[in-house]
Design an enzyme around this catalytic site. Structure first.
Site, PDB file in Angstrom:
ATOM      1  CG  ASN A  69      18.585 -24.442  88.770  1.00  0.00           C
ATOM      2  OD1 ASN A  69      18.253 -25.119  87.754  1.00  0.00           O
ATOM      3  ND2 ASN A  69      19.806 -24.264  89.196  1.00  0.00           N
ATOM      4  CD1 TRP A  70      13.160 -28.144  89.564  1.00  0.00           C
ATOM      5  CD2 TRP A  70      11.979 -29.147  88.127  1.00  0.00           C
ATOM      6  NE1 TRP A  70      11.936 -28.499  89.817  1.00  0.00           N
ATOM      7  CE2 TRP A  70      11.264 -28.884  88.920  1.00  0.00           C
ATOM      8  CE3 TRP A  70      11.694 -29.875  86.561  1.00  0.00           C
ATOM      9  CZ2 TRP A  70       9.952 -29.203  88.653  1.00  0.00           C
ATOM     10  CZ3 TRP A  70      10.300 -29.967  86.374  1.00  0.00           C
ATOM     11  CH2 TRP A  70       9.382 -29.571  87.438  1.00  0.00           C
ATOM     12  CE  LYS A  71      21.797 -26.873  90.642  1.00  0.00           C
ATOM     13  NZ  LYS A  71      22.927 -27.017  91.349  1.00  0.00           N
ATOM     14  CG  HIS A 114      23.043 -21.429  88.407  1.00  0.00           C
ATOM     15  ND1 HIS A 114      24.112 -22.453  88.462  1.00  0.00           N
ATOM     16  CD2 HIS A 114      22.225 -21.651  89.213  1.00  0.00           C
ATOM     17  CE1 HIS A 114      23.991 -23.290  89.660  1.00  0.00           C
ATOM     18  NE2 HIS A 114      22.742 -22.927  90.267  1.00  0.00           N
ATOM     19  CD  GLU A 155      25.022 -25.841  88.705  1.00  0.00           C
ATOM     20  OE1 GLU A 155      24.190 -26.248  87.946  1.00  0.00           O
ATOM     21  OE2 GLU A 155      25.227 -26.281  89.772  1.00  0.00           O
ATOM     22  CD  GLU A 206      22.200 -20.207  93.472  1.00  0.00           C
ATOM     23  OE1 GLU A 206      21.156 -20.769  94.271  1.00  0.00           O
ATOM     24  OE2 GLU A 206      22.813 -20.327  92.472  1.00  0.00           O
ATOM     25  N   GLY A 227      25.255 -27.555  96.083  1.00  0.00           N
ATOM     26  CA  GLY A 227      25.239 -28.730  96.029  1.00  0.00           C
ATOM     27  C   GLY A 227      26.351 -29.560  96.974  1.00  0.00           C
ATOM     28  CB  SER A 273      23.298 -26.783 100.780  1.00  0.00           C
ATOM     29  OG  SER A 273      24.404 -27.437 100.051  1.00  0.00           O
ATOM     30  N   GLY A 325      18.320 -25.997  94.555  1.00  0.00           N
ATOM     31  CA  GLY A 325      18.636 -27.243  93.510  1.00  0.00           C
ATOM     32  C   GLY A 325      18.040 -28.321  94.075  1.00  0.00           C
ATOM     33  N   GLY A 326      18.844 -29.422  94.752  1.00  0.00           N
ATOM     34  CA  GLY A 326      18.595 -30.634  95.217  1.00  0.00           C
ATOM     35  C   GLY A 326      17.100 -30.828  95.715  1.00  0.00           C
TER      36      GLY A 326
HETATM   37  C1  PEP Z   1      21.521 -23.865  92.893  1.00  0.00           C
HETATM   38  O1  PEP Z   1      21.976 -24.841  92.071  1.00  0.00           O
HETATM   39  O2  PEP Z   1      20.898 -22.924  92.630  1.00  0.00           O
HETATM   40  C2  PEP Z   1      21.320 -24.572  94.143  1.00  0.00           C
HETATM   41  C3  PEP Z   1      21.284 -23.582  95.071  1.00  0.00           C
HETATM   42  O3  PEP Z   1      21.543 -25.878  94.536  1.00  0.00           O
HETATM   43  P1  PEP Z   1      21.648 -26.736  95.856  1.00  0.00           P
HETATM   44  O4  PEP Z   1      20.398 -26.235  96.645  1.00  0.00           O
HETATM   45  O5  PEP Z   1      21.572 -28.008  95.436  1.00  0.00           O
HETATM   46  O6  PEP Z   1      22.924 -26.349  96.534  1.00  0.00           O
END
Ligand code: PEP
Length: 254
Positions: free
Chosen positions: A10-12, A96, A98, A168, A174, A214, A235-236
């Site tokens: 997920n590049w957000k 998601h 967010e 999640e 994050g 994470s 994500g990251g």
């Molecule tokens: C996400 O936004 O779906 C996510 C899991 O982010 P991260 O891996 O950065 O925690």
């Protein structure tokens, strides 16, 4: 039952079209050997077409990060299923945390978006997860139960065959805090049991449940080795080709 692993990035709100193209060009050779998992990248809307073009002929699939439920109309800033489908993508992230936190997403709107995605033959990756205070207050299972019953309302067993879920824990997104593999597995097993109760064991056992929060190359193997964890939503660590590729390969290590 064996479920195919799915690892989705997920590049957000990151990566212009040029940056997204470069990332996928770099990723292609790194994951070309991956045949036993679905590798998906989910860029922002304006980057999708460049990424679909760059991913052509590779084993990388592309998804969006949101979808609107209406076919068309006065919904400024939104994107319909047909518009997404036209770009050549296969997946769409729905609900998601967010979007729930910043854009008023509810289980009801999640449900409408899932139905729109399914009608357009897009595979929804449906996100659920509890807040830190809910985990600490012993409410995790009640929260997930509500999200599942509301988000998946009126869906059939056949619909569920086309959906992936992503658990999640919001406190792990994050933040660098990952649920331990045991904690994540316990929650995934609860989600699986809830799906079995809702749709029958035959369907519930087939649904892929990704973990997100994470996840990185260092912990992917231990997480995906758990019986009810069928991949990741990242994500990251999905923003660089080498870290995403390392994560994918480690997740698939026996
Ligand atoms: C996400 O936004 O779906 C996510 C899991 O982010 P991260 O891996 O950065 O925690």
């Amino acid at each position: 039952m064996s479920r195919k692993v799915i690892i989705a990035g997920n590049w957000k709100m990151n990566k212009t079209a040029a940056e997204g193209k470069a990332l996928v060009e770099a990723l292609k050779p790194l994951v070309a050997d991956v045949t036993d998992a679905d590798v998906v990248v989910c860029p922002p809307f304006t980057t999708i077409s460049a990424v679909v073009e760059a991913a052509k002929g590779s084993n990388i699939k592309v998804g969006a990060q949101n979808i609107h439920w209406a076919e068309s109309g006065a919904f400024t800033g939104e994107i319909s299923a047909a518009m997404l489908k036209e770009t050549g993508i296969d997946y769409v992230i729905i609900g998601h945390s967010e979007r729930r936190q910043y854009f008023g997403e509810t289980d009801e709107t999640v449900n409408k978006r899932i139905k729109a995605a399914l009608a357009a033959d897009l595979i929804p990756i449906v996100c659920i997860g509890e807040l830190l205070e809910e985990r600490e207050g012993g409410k995790t299972e009640a929260v997930l139960d509500t999200q599942l019953k509301g988000g998946l309302a009126d869906l059939t067993g056949d619909d569920m065959k086309k959906i992936a879920l992503a658990y999640e824990p919001v406190w792990a997104i994050g933040t660098g805090k990952t649920a331990t593999p045991e904690m994540a597995e316990e929650t995934h097993a609860f989600i699986r049991k809830t799906l079995n109760d809702m749709f029958g064991k035959e369907i519930g056992e087939g649904v892929r449940i990704q973990y997100g929060g994470s996840m990185k190359s260092e912990n992917a193997q231990q997480l995906v080795a758990q019986p009810n964890i069928d991949g990741g939503l990242i994500g990251g660590a999905a923003l660089k080709a080498d870290s995403f590729s390392a994560l994918v390969h480690n997740a698939l290590t026996e």
